[in-house]
Write an enzyme that holds these catalytic residues in place. Structure first.
Site, PDB file in Angstrom:
ATOM      1  N   ASP A  24      36.910  36.236  50.913  1.00  0.00           N
ATOM      2  CA  ASP A  24      36.609  36.775  51.958  1.00  0.00           C
ATOM      3  C   ASP A  24      34.540  35.885  51.885  1.00  0.00           C
ATOM      4  O   ASP A  24      34.258  37.074  53.359  1.00  0.00           O
ATOM      5  CB  ASP A  24      37.022  38.077  52.152  1.00  0.00           C
ATOM      6  CG  ASP A  24      36.325  38.700  51.217  1.00  0.00           C
ATOM      7  OD1 ASP A  24      36.140  38.596  50.118  1.00  0.00           O
ATOM      8  OD2 ASP A  24      35.964  40.147  51.292  1.00  0.00           O
ATOM      9  N   GLU A 178      36.033  50.201  50.684  1.00  0.00           N
ATOM     10  CA  GLU A 178      35.248  49.599  48.976  1.00  0.00           C
ATOM     11  C   GLU A 178      33.809  50.055  48.870  1.00  0.00           C
ATOM     12  O   GLU A 178      33.127  49.423  50.149  1.00  0.00           O
ATOM     13  CB  GLU A 178      35.578  48.058  48.962  1.00  0.00           C
ATOM     14  CG  GLU A 178      34.503  47.375  48.584  1.00  0.00           C
ATOM     15  CD  GLU A 178      34.574  45.574  47.926  1.00  0.00           C
ATOM     16  OE1 GLU A 178      34.621  45.021  48.798  1.00  0.00           O
ATOM     17  OE2 GLU A 178      34.114  45.648  47.595  1.00  0.00           O
ATOM     18  N   LYS A 220      39.054  50.283  46.244  1.00  0.00           N
ATOM     19  CA  LYS A 220      38.030  49.210  45.989  1.00  0.00           C
ATOM     20  C   LYS A 220      36.465  49.557  45.502  1.00  0.00           C
ATOM     21  O   LYS A 220      36.200  49.962  46.194  1.00  0.00           O
ATOM     22  CB  LYS A 220      38.307  47.925  46.501  1.00  0.00           C
ATOM     23  CG  LYS A 220      37.367  46.869  45.769  1.00  0.00           C
ATOM     24  CD  LYS A 220      37.978  45.466  46.960  1.00  0.00           C
ATOM     25  CE  LYS A 220      36.727  44.281  46.352  1.00  0.00           C
ATOM     26  NZ  LYS A 220      37.414  42.805  46.760  1.00  0.00           N
ATOM     27  N   GLY A 263      31.876  42.536  40.998  1.00  0.00           N
ATOM     28  CA  GLY A 263      30.447  42.585  40.821  1.00  0.00           C
ATOM     29  C   GLY A 263      29.956  42.496  39.685  1.00  0.00           C
ATOM     30  O   GLY A 263      28.094  43.088  40.248  1.00  0.00           O
ATOM     31  N   GLY A 264      29.884  41.203  39.302  1.00  0.00           N
ATOM     32  CA  GLY A 264      28.943  40.229  38.777  1.00  0.00           C
ATOM     33  C   GLY A 264      29.093  41.010  37.412  1.00  0.00           C
ATOM     34  O   GLY A 264      28.759  40.365  36.296  1.00  0.00           O
ATOM     35  N   SER A 290      41.004  43.657  41.854  1.00  0.00           N
ATOM     36  CA  SER A 290      40.520  42.862  43.666  1.00  0.00           C
ATOM     37  C   SER A 290      39.011  42.179  43.478  1.00  0.00           C
ATOM     38  O   SER A 290      38.789  42.374  44.359  1.00  0.00           O
ATOM     39  CB  SER A 290      40.472  43.788  44.483  1.00  0.00           C
ATOM     40  OG  SER A 290      39.882  42.941  45.747  1.00  0.00           O
ATOM     41  N   GLY A 292      36.856  39.053  43.306  1.00  0.00           N
ATOM     42  CA  GLY A 292      36.125  37.579  43.999  1.00  0.00           C
ATOM     43  C   GLY A 292      35.386  36.694  42.306  1.00  0.00           C
ATOM     44  O   GLY A 292      35.742  35.537  42.388  1.00  0.00           O
TER      45      GLY A 292
HETATM   46  P1  13P Z   1      33.652  40.421  43.072  1.00  0.00           P
HETATM   47  O1  13P Z   1      34.511  40.601  42.359  1.00  0.00           O
HETATM   48  O2  13P Z   1      33.089  39.223  42.794  1.00  0.00           O
HETATM   49  O3  13P Z   1      32.298  41.372  43.311  1.00  0.00           O
HETATM   50  O4  13P Z   1      34.396  40.445  44.713  1.00  0.00           O
HETATM   51  C1  13P Z   1      34.206  41.438  45.321  1.00  0.00           C
HETATM   52  C2  13P Z   1      34.561  41.658  46.626  1.00  0.00           C
HETATM   53  O5  13P Z   1      35.519  42.044  47.455  1.00  0.00           O
HETATM   54  C3  13P Z   1      33.232  42.162  46.966  1.00  0.00           C
HETATM   55  O6  13P Z   1      33.455  42.910  48.004  1.00  0.00           O
END
Ligand code: 13P
Length: 341
Positions: A24, A178, A220, A263-264, A290, A292
């Site tokens: 997203d 989150e 989250k 989160g990096g 979850s 990204g």
């Molecule tokens: P990250 O896993 O890259 O932190 O992203 C997850 C996410 O949805 C942040 O809002």
């Protein structure tokens, strides 16, 4: 509110061995990611890239319970004209949608932000439900630094998260709640613990106040880790131990599942930490991912914007999805990473 249905969807989102793909990224964020791989960000390149993830059929079916989409993507069709939402559903995964409108400076609180997007949210949820969304996401951000977070920031963000979650449930959509305590900074792991504990306590108090049914949501959170610029790294065991401790102290057992953000963290750290927590066993909620960046960094690099790299990018995505699927069961082993390399 049909709580049984909300609970059914929430349980499916955290089904054993499966987790959520956070795809997203806002247009500004995906442009940053594409810049890093020398690819122009256009409607079509964004579509091509996300389509290649959603068409990783086996990985999606086995390891990805749901996909968080951005407003553009939930309305977009695949190259052959099939709505991307249908591609996701066909793979056996649930479509979800990011509904917050991003971060704005919090008045009188230098260096802190509040997440906006409550105005008109009910109407947007109705529209997204019509487009196929079964769940939603709202990200609040808490930064650690000199004199921050402030209670103004923690309370304001917790309140907004709870208002969002209540609206979602009232419209039959499962909220992903989150609250992200950022990894940026020099702080040590214990400061992250304290900020995470404070934030989660306030979030659950506000969820109660807004009458949110915990059985119909997914949390989250961040993991409890040292700041990126902290000289003292924490071991996998310490991260797992402190994250579990704060969650047990703050998250009621009625919550069906907790799906971490990455989160990096490095790809492998994000997997190893999740795995170590699940190896502990005997937890009241499911713990999954979850992610990204920790799911997408590898496929983005492999793809590099070129059609001839699609199969390689899908393999890279499938590998990370499998590693994290195993970690969600506490069955990951670091040798599995080396074998694939
Ligand atoms: P990250 O896993 O890259 O932190 O992203 C997850 C996410 O949805 C942040 O809002």
């Amino acid at each position: 509110m049909n709580l049984a249905e909300l609970n059914r969807v929430a349980e499916a989102m955290v089904a054993p061995g499966r987790g959520i793909l956070a795809a997203d990224e806002s247009s500004a964020t995906i442009k940053k990611r594409f810049d890093a791989i020398g690819t122009e960000s256009t409607d079509n390149t964004r579509r091509d890239y996300r389509e290649l993830l959603f068409r990783s059929t086996e990985a999606m079916a086995k390891y990805i319970s749901g996909v968080i989409l951005y407003d553009e993507t939930i309305r977009q069709n695949a190259k052959d004209g099939t709505p991307l939402v249908k591609v996701i559903e066909k793979a056996g995964s649930l479509p979800g949608i990011k509904v917050d409108k991003g971060l704005k400076p919090l008045p009188f609180c230098p260096g802190e932000v509040v997440t906006e997007g409550l105005d008109g949210l009910r109407e947007r949820l109705v529209e997204y439900r019509g487009l196929g969304a079964k769940f939603a996401k709202w990200r609040a951000v808490i930064d650690i630094g000199a004199g921050i977070p402030t209670s103004t920031c923690v309370d304001t963000n917790a309140h907004a998260l709870a208002r969002y979650a209540a609206l979602c449930q009232d419209e039959g959509i499962v909220p992903i709640v989150e609250p992200e305590v950022l990894m940026d900074g020099e702080h040590d792991i214990d400061r992250c613990y304290a900020a995470t504990e404070w934030t989660l306590k306030r979030v659950f108090a506000e969820l109660y106040q807004q009458r949110v049914a915990l059985e119909g949501m997914v949390l989250k959170p961040n993991m409890v880790v040292a700041g990126k610029q902290c000289g003292k790294r924490a071991s996998v065991e310490e991260v797992a131990d402190k994250t579990l401790r704060v969650l047990k102290a703050c998250v009621p057992a009625a919550v069906p599942g907790i799906a971490f953000l990455s989160g990096g963290q490095s790809d492998e750290d994000a997997t190893a930490h999740l795995d170590a927590m699940n190896k502990t066993g005997g937890l009241p909620w499911r713990l999954t991912f979850s992610y990204g960046r920790a799911l997408q960094a590898a496929p983005q690099k492999a793809w590099a914007g070129k059609a001839e790299n699609v199969a390689g990018a899908q393999r890279a995505f499938a590998h990370r999805a499998m590693m994290n699927g195993l970690a969600a069961l506490g069955q990951w082993r670091s040798e599995l990473e080396r074998k694939a390399a």
